[in-house]
Design a protein around this motif. Structure first.
Motif, PDB file in Angstrom:
ATOM      1  N   ILE A   9      10.593   6.155   4.038  1.00 21.23           N
ATOM      2  CA  ILE A   9       9.200   5.826   4.607  1.00 21.23           C
ATOM      3  C   ILE A   9       9.102   4.315   4.597  1.00 21.23           C
ATOM      4  O   ILE A   9       8.793   4.068   3.221  1.00 21.23           O
ATOM      5  CB  ILE A   9       8.238   6.746   4.088  1.00 21.23           C
ATOM      6  N   GLY A  10       8.915   3.604   5.388  1.00 15.83           N
ATOM      7  CA  GLY A  10       8.602   2.134   5.131  1.00 15.83           C
ATOM      8  C   GLY A  10       9.945   1.555   5.088  1.00 15.83           C
ATOM      9  O   GLY A  10      11.139   1.970   5.184  1.00 15.83           O
ATOM     10  N   GLY A  11       9.873   0.144   4.566  1.00 18.75           N
ATOM     11  CA  GLY A  11      11.021  -0.696   4.272  1.00 18.75           C
ATOM     12  C   GLY A  11      11.985  -1.002   5.573  1.00 18.75           C
ATOM     13  O   GLY A  11      13.031  -1.053   5.549  1.00 18.75           O
ATOM     14  N   GLY A  12      11.290  -1.146   6.650  1.00 12.96           N
ATOM     15  CA  GLY A  12      11.995  -1.481   7.773  1.00 12.96           C
ATOM     16  C   GLY A  12      12.128  -2.982   7.899  1.00 12.96           C
ATOM     17  O   GLY A  12      12.070  -3.778   6.879  1.00 12.96           O
ATOM     18  N   ASP A  62       6.133   8.216  12.721  1.00  9.56           N
ATOM     19  CA  ASP A  62       5.374   8.163  11.475  1.00  9.56           C
ATOM     20  C   ASP A  62       5.786   9.158  10.399  1.00  9.56           C
ATOM     21  O   ASP A  62       6.455  10.051  10.785  1.00  9.56           O
ATOM     22  CB  ASP A  62       3.743   7.932  11.763  1.00  9.56           C
ATOM     23  N   TRP A  63       5.224   9.144   9.046  1.00 16.07           N
ATOM     24  CA  TRP A  63       5.570   9.811   8.142  1.00 16.07           C
ATOM     25  C   TRP A  63       5.185  11.312   8.522  1.00 16.07           C
ATOM     26  O   TRP A  63       5.793  12.306   7.987  1.00 16.07           O
ATOM     27  CB  TRP A  63       5.077   9.438   6.921  1.00 16.07           C
ATOM     28  N   ARG A  64       3.893  11.476   9.173  1.00 22.73           N
ATOM     29  CA  ARG A  64       3.568  12.923   9.257  1.00 22.73           C
ATOM     30  C   ARG A  64       4.494  13.563  10.155  1.00 22.73           C
ATOM     31  O   ARG A  64       4.959  14.770  10.367  1.00 22.73           O
ATOM     32  CB  ARG A  64       2.000  12.816   9.938  1.00 22.73           C
ATOM     33  N   GLU A  65       4.993  13.021  11.468  1.00 28.77           N
ATOM     34  CA  GLU A  65       5.896  13.274  12.162  1.00 28.77           C
ATOM     35  C   GLU A  65       7.262  13.735  11.397  1.00 28.77           C
ATOM     36  O   GLU A  65       8.054  14.784  11.794  1.00 28.77           O
ATOM     37  CB  GLU A  65       6.277  12.620  13.535  1.00 28.77           C
TER      38      GLU A  65
END
Length: 379
Positions: A9-12, A62-65
């Motif tokens: 999550i993140g780090g793109g 997103d992280w929720r998905e």
């Protein structure tokens, strides 16, 4: 060995830390990048996931998905790395731990000590792993320091001197650059800037190698550039529970210093000195003896240092390999978790949620002490 399913999550695209994690996680072949929510922009994140070879059905907006979809899969992720902005760490870590996922979170684990304590409790209740990426503790010769101290080679530890000082925020003309400004904004950074960002690595290293924890501290914070609300230089004194005294300096305005992470430990029988910019060598000076240089890759180092080395002596390793040792530890622990076996005891050296909690306690205590003109503050 079956590869472990791994997600980020993140780090793109454009992330400073994302590529290091991907290199490190893949170095030993233990992890397979299967899923990710890499960017705050859903379309950009999904496109980036595709460029990494992540299948479209596991490229999330997103992280929720990501949490909802991965929770429903039979081949769910074995580990989730969180590399998002600091203020999001608590919410995301908590959600994934409560859903039964193992987590590796970038530091800081949370924005407050109370939040960090909650994460520690949730981790214990869930039976899952929550690691915090104090990646410098993965360097082989840092683990050599820890092994020598635990073995009693230095005798009783008297003094620890830790530094993490750089000069990259010293230019007053750059003070309003958004990439710099947020670090000194309490709304985004919390109660501390340079100590929470850089100095906390030196703090963790001092605790990690010595095996001791602080009982009280006295801090002096200074804001030396422009009208910054948070400190860009700090000096902090610690008293540790094993009797050691620790002097820690951290700065973002030390012009000429590059990375600046150094650690020196002095005991009754000798002293050790290590610099992250020269990580292949550890200086060891026995009491009344000559200084010796221990080289990473030497066969007569500790089991911990040998385990953490990958390439022959004389060929430099670096930060991604240090991070890779954290991932190697986690792979050992997660595979043991999967099979019901016991992990290698040396694999348990990775930084855990408790380390993140101690860090937040130290940050809050230091900020409080600094406001009280350096008053000694209990942890």
């Amino acid at each position: 060995m079956t590869k472990l399913n791994w997600g980020m999550i993140g780090g793109g695209a454009g992330s400073q830390i994302g590529p290091t994690h991907r290199i490190s996680a893949g170095l030993d072949g233990h992890f397979l990048l299967c899923a990710g929510a890499f960017d705050i922009d859903p379309d950009r994140g999904k496109a980036f996931a595709g460029s990494l070879g992540v299948s479209a059905d596991r490229a999330y907006g997103d992280w929720r998905e990501m949490l909802a979809a991965e929770s429903a899969r039979d081949d769910r992720l074995d580990l989730v790395t969180i590399a998002t902005p600091n203020a999001t760490h608590y919410e995301i870590s908590r959600a994934f731990l409560e859903a039964g996922f193992n987590v590796l979170c970038e530091k800081p684990l949370t924005m407050t000590a109370n939040e960090a304590r909650e994460i520690v409790e949730i981790t214990k209740e869930s039976g899952k792993v929550c690691a915090v990426n104090y990646g410098y503790s993965g360097y082989p010769l840092v683990r050599q320091m820890r092994a020598m101290i635990a073995n009693g080679d230095l005798g009783k530890i008297r003094l620890i001197k830790a530094e993490f000082a750089h000069g990259f925020h010293a230019d007053a003309e750059e003070a309003d650059n958004p990439r710099v400004r947020w670090r000194y904004d309490p709304a985004q950074a919390g109660t501390s800037a340079v100590f929470a960002d850089a100095g906390i690595h030196a703090f963790h290293m001092a605790c990690f190698v010595s095996g001791q924890t602080p009982t009280e501290l006295s801090a002096d914070f200074a804001s030396l550039v422009g009208d910054r609300q948070l400190e860009d230089d700090a000096m902090i004194n610690f008293h540790f529970n094993g009797g050691a005294v620790c002097r820690l300096w951290t700065s973002a305005v030390a012009v000429g210093r590059m990375h600046g992470l150094t650690l020196q430990v002095f005991g009754e029988k000798g002293g050790l000195s290590w610099q992250q910019q020269h990580p292949e060598q550890l200086h060891w000076t026995p009491l009344n003896g000559r200084t010796q240089i221990l080289e990473r890759g030497d066969s007569d180092l500790s089991e911990q240092a040998v385990r953490a080395s990958r390439i022959p002596i004389g060929h430099a390793e670096g930060m991604p390999v240090a991070f890779a040792n954290i991932y190697m530890d986690l792979a050992d622990v997660l595979n043991a978790q999967r099979t019901g076996a016991k992990p290698d005891p040396m694999a348990l050296d990775f930084p855990q949620a408790e380390d993140g909690y101690w860090s937040m306690r130290a940050i809050e205590a230091a900020a409080s002490s600094a406001k009280a003109n350096g008053a000694w503050t209990k942890l």
